[in-house]
Scaffold this active site. Structure first.
Site, short mmCIF file in Angstrom:
data_model
loop_
_atom_site.label_atom_id
_atom_site.label_comp_id
_atom_site.label_asym_id
_atom_site.label_seq_id
_atom_site.Cartn_x
_atom_site.Cartn_y
_atom_site.Cartn_z
CE LYS A 169 32.71 77.88 78.54
NZ LYS A 169 34.01 77.55 79.15
CE1 TYR B 158 31.43 88.44 45.84
CE2 TYR B 158 30.61 87.10 47.66
CZ TYR B 158 30.55 88.25 46.88
OH TYR B 158 29.62 89.20 47.17
C1 LIG Z 1 34.00 76.11 79.40
C2 LIG Z 1 34.40 75.54 80.65
C3 LIG Z 1 33.83 74.33 81.11
C4 LIG Z 1 32.94 73.48 80.25
O1 LIG Z 1 33.77 72.79 79.33
P1 LIG Z 1 33.21 71.75 78.26
O2 LIG Z 1 34.43 71.20 77.63
O3 LIG Z 1 32.39 72.54 77.30
O4 LIG Z 1 32.40 70.74 78.97
C5 LIG Z 1 34.16 73.90 82.39
N1 LIG Z 1 35.02 74.61 83.16
C6 LIG Z 1 35.62 75.74 82.74
C7 LIG Z 1 36.57 76.44 83.63
C8 LIG Z 1 35.35 76.23 81.47
O5 LIG Z 1 35.95 77.34 81.04
#
Ligand SMILES: *Cc1c(COP(=O)(O)O)cnc(C)c1O
Length: 382
Positions: free
Chosen positions: A44, A265
């Site tokens: 993702k 800044y």
């Molecule tokens: C993002 C996610 C993962 C992966 O998690 P990590 O901590 O990055 O390994 C697994 N399952 C679900 C439901 C997630 O949202």
């Protein structure tokens, strides 16, 4: 007039190098640690900012068959890269109205609510063919997934079971970054109680942190994300997780300033004595977080070089006074994430977690993929 040739990516203000061999090695390693029968990959958010269209083929070539994204659009963007027999599932679930596209594309929704389960079932009945999915149960995080009574209702409903073959029952751990947190075993027990309602169906609970806990947490289908991309999922580091990302920024200008000179800044930084400053071509518009102002540092020539003042949109000033005057020159690169600036340290200086550093990585970087550089050039040219 001759047409202008765009400058080579090597001239970019900052260069991101992504080691795909390390991603694959991490996938194998974390899968072994989990003890799961199968290890999926969570890709993702563009594979946590690293480029899902590069990461998916590398993992698929290594034998990964199951992929998870958060959104349907992410799944559609990757579906042509799946290996034969591969599958991609949408963690955020089945948005009302997405049934047709999801079924046509062969994307697996994660059914998170009764509404989603019933709509998917109804669409399968309309089509007159079963539509596979994953079912998420809420084991205690109260984010996504059906409640225990709802899981029971679905398990005992033969119409649902016939219309929606479940590829896995899944849940998600809230505290996997701390293996000692008792919430983990509470969630495991709650999850197993619900998973038992679906005998013979694969169980999927472990994210990266869950994979490190192994044992019953590993289940049948592990779902690591973070560890694949080279960050440590828990406070106790696993030295076998290989770093994946190197970020280097280019020095655009070097100047000497007298004692008392302000920088950046708001002039929040002042030179304690005569100083040498270098301005880098990276800023918060590149996802180089503004919260690093006053905390972060770069590394070059064996020295930690602290940021001087605030991070700007497109630039960052560093204090290089600890180096000899001609040690660095305009055009040189300094390390911001890499062997001397681990991503966990950068995250902590920014007051955040490695997940946010990775998923913020900007669109203006020149990206180098190891070891598939030639492949990238070909893709960029196409
Ligand atoms: C993002 C996610 C993962 C992966 O998690 P990590 O901590 O990055 O390994 C697994 N399952 C679900 C439901 C997630 O949202």
């Amino acid at each position: 007039m001759t047409p202008l040739t765009p400058p080579p990516p090597e001239l970019a203000g900052a260069i991101l190098t992504i080691d795909l061999d390390a991603v694959v090695a991490n996938w194998r390693h974390i899968g072994q640690r989990s003890g799961a029968r199968e290890t999926a990959a969570v890709v993702k958010a563009d594979a946590y900012g690293l480029g899902a269209r590069m990461v998916v083929p590398a993992l698929a070539a290594a034998g990964c068959k199951s992929f998870f994204v958060a959104h349907l659009t992410e799944a559609l963007h990757l579906i042509d890269l799946l290996p034969p027999g591969g599958q991609i599932a949408v963690l955020n679930g089945l948005t009302p109205g997405a049934e047709v596209v999801c079924a046509q594309a062969g994307v697996l929704p994660v059914l998170n609510s009764m509404g989603q389960a019933r709509r998917w079932q109804a669409y399968a009945q309309t089509l007159g063919r079963p539509l596979p999915a994953l079912l998420q149960v809420d084991s205690g995080m109260s984010r996504l997934g059906v409640a225990p009574a709802e899981a029971r209702a679905l398990a005992q409903d033969p119409v649902f079971r016939a219309a929606v073959p479940l590829r896995a029952v899944m849940s998600h751990l809230a505290c996997a970054d701390d293996p000692k947190d008792p919430a983990n075993t509470d969630q495991l027990a709650a999850f197993l109680a619900m998973a038992e309602l679906f005998p013979g169906t694969a169980r999927s609970l472990a994210n990266s942190g869950g994979c490190l806990m192994g044992g019953a947490f590993g289940g049948d289908l592990a779902r690591p994300g973070l560890a694949l991309y080279g960050a440590q999922p828990a406070a106790m580091p696993d030295p076998a997780i290989r770093p994946v990302v190197t970020l280097e920024a280019r020095i655009m200008q070097i100047r000497k300033v007298p004692a008392g000179a302000g920088a950046g800044y708001g002039l929040t930084w002042h030179a304690a004595g005569p100083s040498l400053l270098a301005t880098l071509g990276i800023g918060y518009a590149d996802g180089w977080l503004r919260s690093l102002s006053g905390h972060g540092s770069a590394f070059a020539k064996g020295h930690i070089l602290p940021f001087a003042g605030r991070i700007s949109m497109d630039s960052t000033i560093i204090d290089i006074s600890s180096l000899p005057e001609d040690a660095l020159v305009e055009g040189d690169l300094v390390e911001l994430i890499g062997p001397n600036r681990p991503i966990e340290a950068v995250a902590s200086e920014a007051g955040t977690i490695a997940y946010e550093i990775l998923t913020s990585l900007g669109a203006r970087y020149a990206r180098h993929y190891l070891p598939h550089q030639a492949q990238i050039r070909a893709e960029a040219a196409a």
